[in-house]
Design an enzyme around this catalytic site. Structure first.
Site, mmCIF file in Angstrom:
data_model
loop_
_atom_site.group_PDB
_atom_site.id
_atom_site.type_symbol
_atom_site.label_atom_id
_atom_site.label_comp_id
_atom_site.label_asym_id
_atom_site.label_seq_id
_atom_site.Cartn_x
_atom_site.Cartn_y
_atom_site.Cartn_z
ATOM 1 N N CYS A 85 0.842 -1.201 0.000
ATOM 2 C CA CYS A 85 0.000 0.000 0.000
ATOM 3 C C CYS A 85 0.876 1.250 0.000
ATOM 4 O O CYS A 85 1.602 1.478 -0.953
ATOM 5 C CB CYS A 85 -0.956 -0.052 1.198
ATOM 6 S SG CYS A 85 -2.396 0.987 1.016
ATOM 7 N N HIS A 194 -2.928 -6.188 1.149
ATOM 8 C CA HIS A 194 -2.361 -6.240 2.501
ATOM 9 C C HIS A 194 -2.232 -7.662 3.029
ATOM 10 O O HIS A 194 -3.145 -8.156 3.678
ATOM 11 C CB HIS A 194 -3.249 -5.444 3.456
ATOM 12 C CG HIS A 194 -3.199 -3.975 3.220
ATOM 13 N ND1 HIS A 194 -2.399 -3.135 3.952
ATOM 14 C CD2 HIS A 194 -3.847 -3.198 2.328
ATOM 15 C CE1 HIS A 194 -2.549 -1.894 3.526
ATOM 16 N NE2 HIS A 194 -3.423 -1.896 2.532
ATOM 17 N N GLU A 196 -0.578 -8.607 5.521
ATOM 18 C CA GLU A 196 -0.532 -8.604 6.995
ATOM 19 C C GLU A 196 -1.920 -8.623 7.621
ATOM 20 O O GLU A 196 -2.061 -8.870 8.812
ATOM 21 C CB GLU A 196 0.293 -7.406 7.494
ATOM 22 C CG GLU A 196 -0.398 -6.055 7.459
ATOM 23 C CD GLU A 196 -0.446 -5.417 6.064
ATOM 24 O OE1 GLU A 196 -0.096 -6.087 5.075
ATOM 25 O OE2 GLU A 196 -0.864 -4.240 5.977
#
Lengths: 224, 751
Positions: A85, A194, A196
């Site tokens: 991002c 993302h 994570e």
């Protein structure tokens, strides 16, 4: 295995990045934007957020951060680096990756669980995936439309440096459905989605497809 | 241009002050003169006029709101109650949660993006000032009709404002509501909720004790935001100089707020804060008077030291400015250096502007001259209190007699289901919620479209104790129900939020509320308000959940047309083991589908009456708080025992909509039979105290035993599976058809 997690004042996903690394068995080492110190880490994760507010072009100020003067040469020397991002935007602004991320085609911020195809499973961060594998990761951004000139695009495609592509509908109008790319050496990877936020069953996106990023880098560092 | 000083006020006792232009009544002004023993200075008038405004003083609502205290149930969980920036609740293992909902209605109509954005910013600072890390936000939104032109201006702006501000702060947006009704066309409602977590022994309060302690203003510089009133004052008080028209809506800087959050948390960790207050409405006026009034009682402030974004600001304007992203802290002299060093690390400007005293006076100077000298409590706490007259609206009786019983009921229930599923209020909210980051910080367990947001309590602060707990939050409100019966309407809002928390497996603990009404000067509106507060206070007592704080928004009306009375209720709950949370909807095939609770023929204020007949009349569904409590006990107990695979509350649109939404959650169909004799009533009645659950067949008997013990009706409806919703003998629709009806509506209007 010590993996640095960079925090700018407006970084938001650093806690998630550190957690994902810990769950994969790595030590997450906080790196502060204003320091000139990489603390001897074996790899670096640039998480998402709004680094310095991003009132200008996203990542345009961050590239001049004190820490970046250490990060750029380290990346060029082969240090594995993952930018997600805003981290991807910073890697592009710092010219570690080609092209740029501009405002989404729909002009709205988009947060959704997105199907993504892995097109390159040989980078430092993707060896635990299979080429052609489809995974689901959240996207959440307002400026994630990947653009580059025709020559750069052709070069990326020809050299297999498009690492991830949006499958199903393209959330932001990225050229060639590009979700993530790598540098020539394959140590620097940037993507808008993302990983994570997709490492635990209980929280975040459905599924744990993000784990592959962290197991890949841990495997690489263990074997190094 | 000279400044109006205390000395000058003494010399010119007869100078006309523009109190009326600042919204102050003659008798209120006379009280200020009596308190001070002289006319107020321009700066003093600025302070009293904003502090005694409806917004800050609750002068019309106070006499009613007291019931939240006098009727409050005994709660061991309540750590800080009403009157502070936000209430604080004990959630166990040494952790506390603080939460509050607040309105930003009027600014959001004038300038939707900034109005909504600064609404988020304001409530987040309230939570920060309790010593907490803000961990999530929610928004309860009301707009005019979906087909009305101005809705296309207001909604996208509001959503973008919330999206931009909240996303930049890194706070997951985990739920809320979006409701359309023509009554809100000139008065949209933007109610923002924030929840924060903190160690229960580290609560901060808004107080300025200890003479000699320093007063620090930190955060953004002060500009000309939101001070329309002050320029009236400046231009009317002082001849000649024509003042530029100042913008009345504040402009937000979410990056500065993000810095403030991290900066405050580090200040708390370093233990260098004695008292703290955010600057919201009434800015420096509010922070200084409230801090001083709750502390030793006195304070000196040198207004020249306030860092300005616009150097031409006059002291009256500085006092009234509502510039965002500012906080005020009280710090011991020995901690000043450490405090300023942390602010510098985060690039947050911080300035010592004053000192705590024991004089009982708030004294402010400008260019060395005293311009304010008042007892701070008179501005902060002793504002006017009105017993506004109220009476039942003239048409109320007729409205209640106009029941939906005579409305023609449909025979093709499939069409009705698809029509409701695509209606403005029941269609998918994804166009809105996909613009909010629901994942950031990595602790989101449930978010919209789940009935409640659910967060893992973990990694909030460095070194914090491990816990398995989670917190659940839901907001609800139904203006149509409240219009028909405001007493019941407020209780129904509480019932639904309470139920929404319980279906996740969490136990409801505490309440916040945002009371949105028309003008309190209209006795009919005031009756609605009085009834709603009475209803909410009574229901909180019965359900054992105290009100911890909230906000009143009056004057949501254009001309004589007020909005439907809209009490919005937020409920916070706790779940001991967050891994035992219940998923939303039908997560898999092969599960038993069970309806909990009893269904009656209740269509007053229903979505069906609204959508099919544009009808609003009769009475809302019957409130049954005992049944709500028993249902919640069944749900939380069943979750604790691990009996439930999925759940969904029944509310607007009834069982039909709940079944369809449960199918849409994961794309899993179901085949069910209806329990009652009337399929229309079974599917679309909005009776309360009901929920849908699904579970493995082998757990069905344990659940029915549990329900029998608590006297909660329990019907096995059928089974999950397939790719259609089949209501046997009544209707059949594929999940794809349901999805197409559900998801096309908002994109069709907003693109």
């Amino acid at each position: 295995m010590r993996v640095g997690v960079v925090t700018f004042p407006g970084t938001l996903d650093d806690q998630d990045a550190a957690r994902a690394l810990r769950l994969a068995g790595a030590e997450a080492v906080p790196l502060w934007h204003a320091d000139h110190d990489l603390k001897g880490v074996d790899a670096v994760f640039l998480p998402g957020g709004f680094s310095y507010g991003d009132y200008l072009r996203c990542g345009a100020i961050s590239r001049f951060a004190p820490l970046m003067t250490e990060l750029v040469p380290a990346a060029q020397a082969g240090l594995p680096m993952l930018g997600t991002c805003n981290g991807f935007q910073i890697l592009c602004e710092a010219h570690l990756l080609p092209g740029a991320l501009v405002r989404n085609a729909g002009l709205h911020y988009v947060c959704r669980d997105q199907r993504i195809r892995v097109d390159n499973a040989s980078t430092a961060w993707t060896t635990d995936f299979a080429e052609g594998q489809e995974i689901t990761l959240p996207v959440k951004h307002g400026e994630g439309r990947y653009v580059a000139d025709a020559e750069t695009l052709a070069e990326l495609e020809a050299s297999g440096r498009v690492v991830f592509r949006y499958a199903g509908s393209n959330p932001n109008g990225s050229l060639n459905d590009i979700a993530g790319i790598t540098n020539e050496a394959g140590n620097v990877v940037g993507l808008m989605p993302h990983p994570e936020h997709a490492v635990e069953e209980l929280t975040g996106a459905p599924g744990v497809d993000g784990r592959g990023f962290f197991s890949s880098i841990v495997r690489k560092l263990v074997n190094a | 241009m000279s400044v109006d000083t205390v000395k000058r006020a003494g010399q010119t006792p007869d100078e006309r002050m523009p109190f009326a232009e600042l919204g102050m009544k003659q008798d209120e002004y006379d009280r200020v003169v009596a308190i001070l023993g002289r006319r107020p200075t321009g700066s003093e008038l600025a302070i009293y006029s904003v502090m005694w405004s409806e917004h800050c003083s609750y002068k019309s609502s106070k006499v009613h709101l007291r019931q939240f205290g006098t009727k409050a149930p005994k709660s061991e969980a309540l750590l800080v109650g009403m009157g502070e920036n936000a209430g604080v609740v004990d959630i166990g293992d040494g952790w506390a949660a603080t939460f509050k909902i607040e309105s930003h209605n009027h600014p959001s109509y004038v300038e939707p993006h900034q109005g909504a954005a600064t609404g988020v910013g304001g409530i987040v600072r309230d939570i920060m000032s309790m010593g907490a890390r803000p961990v999530a936000v929610m928004d309860s939104l009301r707009f005019g009709g979906l087909d009305q032109g101005d809705t296309r201006r207001v909604l996208p702006g509001v959503v973008e404002g919330i999206s931009h501000y909240g996303n930049c702060l890194g706070l997951p947006n985990i739920g809320g509501e979006v409701v359309f009704d023509p009554c809100y066309i000139g008065n949209p409602l933007v109610n923002a909720l924030c929840v924060g977590l903190l160690r229960k022994d580290q609560i901060k309060l808004a107080t300025a004790p200890g003479p000699g302690n320093k007063v620090i203003l930190f955060g953004a510089r002060t500009g000309a935001d939101g001070i329309g009133g002050a320029s009236v004052l400046a231009s009317a008080t002082f001849e000649d100089e024509s003042q530029a028209k100042r913008p009345a809506v504040q402009v937000g800087d979410p990056f500065m707020e993000k810095l403030l959050i991290e900066c405050c948390l580090e200040l708390y960790q370093a233990d260098v804060v004695v008292g703290i207050q955010d600057l919201g409405a009434a800015g420096v006026s509010c922070a200084t008077t409230e801090l001083a009034a709750k502390g030793t009682g006195g304070m000196t402030v040198d207004l020249n030291l306030v860092p300005l974004r616009d150097p031409t600001l006059r002291p009256e304007e500085i006092l009234m400015s509502e510039s965002q992203e500012r906080m005020m802290a009280v710090v011991t002299p020995g901690d000043i250096d450490a405090f300023l060093a942390i602010c510098e690390k985060w690039d947050v400007p911080a300035t010592v502007i004053g000192e705590v005293t024991d004089t009982g006076r708030l004294v402010m100077t400008w260019d060395g001259e005293v311009i304010v000298d008042i007892p701070p409590g008179t501005a902060a706490d002793d504002g006017p209190v009105y017993e506004r007259p109220f009476h039942e609206p003239l048409g109320q009786h007729d409205l209640n007699l106009d029941t939906p019983d005579s409305l023609e009921r449909p025979s093709d229930l499939r069409t009705t289901l698809l029509q409701l599923l695509a209606s403005a209020n029941l269609s998918s909210r994804e166009w809105v919620t996909s613009q909010y980051d629901r994942y950031v910080r990595g602790n989101t367990v449930l978010a919209q479209p789940a009935d409640a947001g659910l967060l893992r309590v973990s990694e909030v602060m460095p070194g914090a104790e491990e816990t398995t707990r989670g917190i659940a939050l839901a907001t609800d409100g139904n203006g149509r129900y409240a219009k028909l019966d405001p007493y019941a309407g407020a209780q129904l809002a509480l019932s639904e939020a309470y139920r929404n928390v319980a279906v996740t497996g969490a136990t409801p603990l505490a309440v916040t509320n945002c009371l949105n009404f028309g003008s309190p000067e209209d006795p009919e509106v005031m009756w609605q308000f009085a009834e709603a507060v009475r209803g909410l206070a009574d229901a909180c007592k019965t359900l054992g959940v105290p009100v911890t704080g909230g906000n009143v928004s009056f004057y949501n009306q254009t001309g004589t047309a007020a909005i439907n009375p809209t009490p919005v209720v937020g409920v916070l709950g706790v779940i001991d083991d967050v891994a035992k949370r219940v998923r939303s909807g039908f997560p898999a095939a092969g599960l038993r589908v069970v309806l909990l609770g009893a269904t009656y023929d209740e269509f007053g204020g229903s979505e069906w009456a609204h959508v099919a007949h544009d009808h609003l009349g009769g009475l809302p569904p019957r409130v049954n708080l005992e049944a709500e409590r028993d249902l919640a006990t069944v749900l939380t107990e069943a979750a604790k025992q691990g009996l439930l695979e999925g759940s969904h509350d029944l509310s607007d649109g009834g069982l039909g909509i709940a079944l369809a939404e449960a199918c849409l959650a994961q794309g899993v169909g179901a085949t069910v039979s209806l329990p009652g004799g009337d399929a229309f009533v079974d599917l679309f009645s909005e009776s309360t105290a009901r929920a849908l659950v699904c579970l493995k067949p082998e757990h069905f008997e344990t659940l029915t035993d549990l329900c029998a013990r608590l006297d909660v009706p329990c019907y096995g409806l059928g089974e999950t599976g397939g790719d259609s919703l089949v209501v046997e003998g009544v209707l059949e629709a594929t999940v794809t058809e349901l999805r197409m009806s559900h998801e096309a509506t908002l994109p069709g209007v907003f693109g």
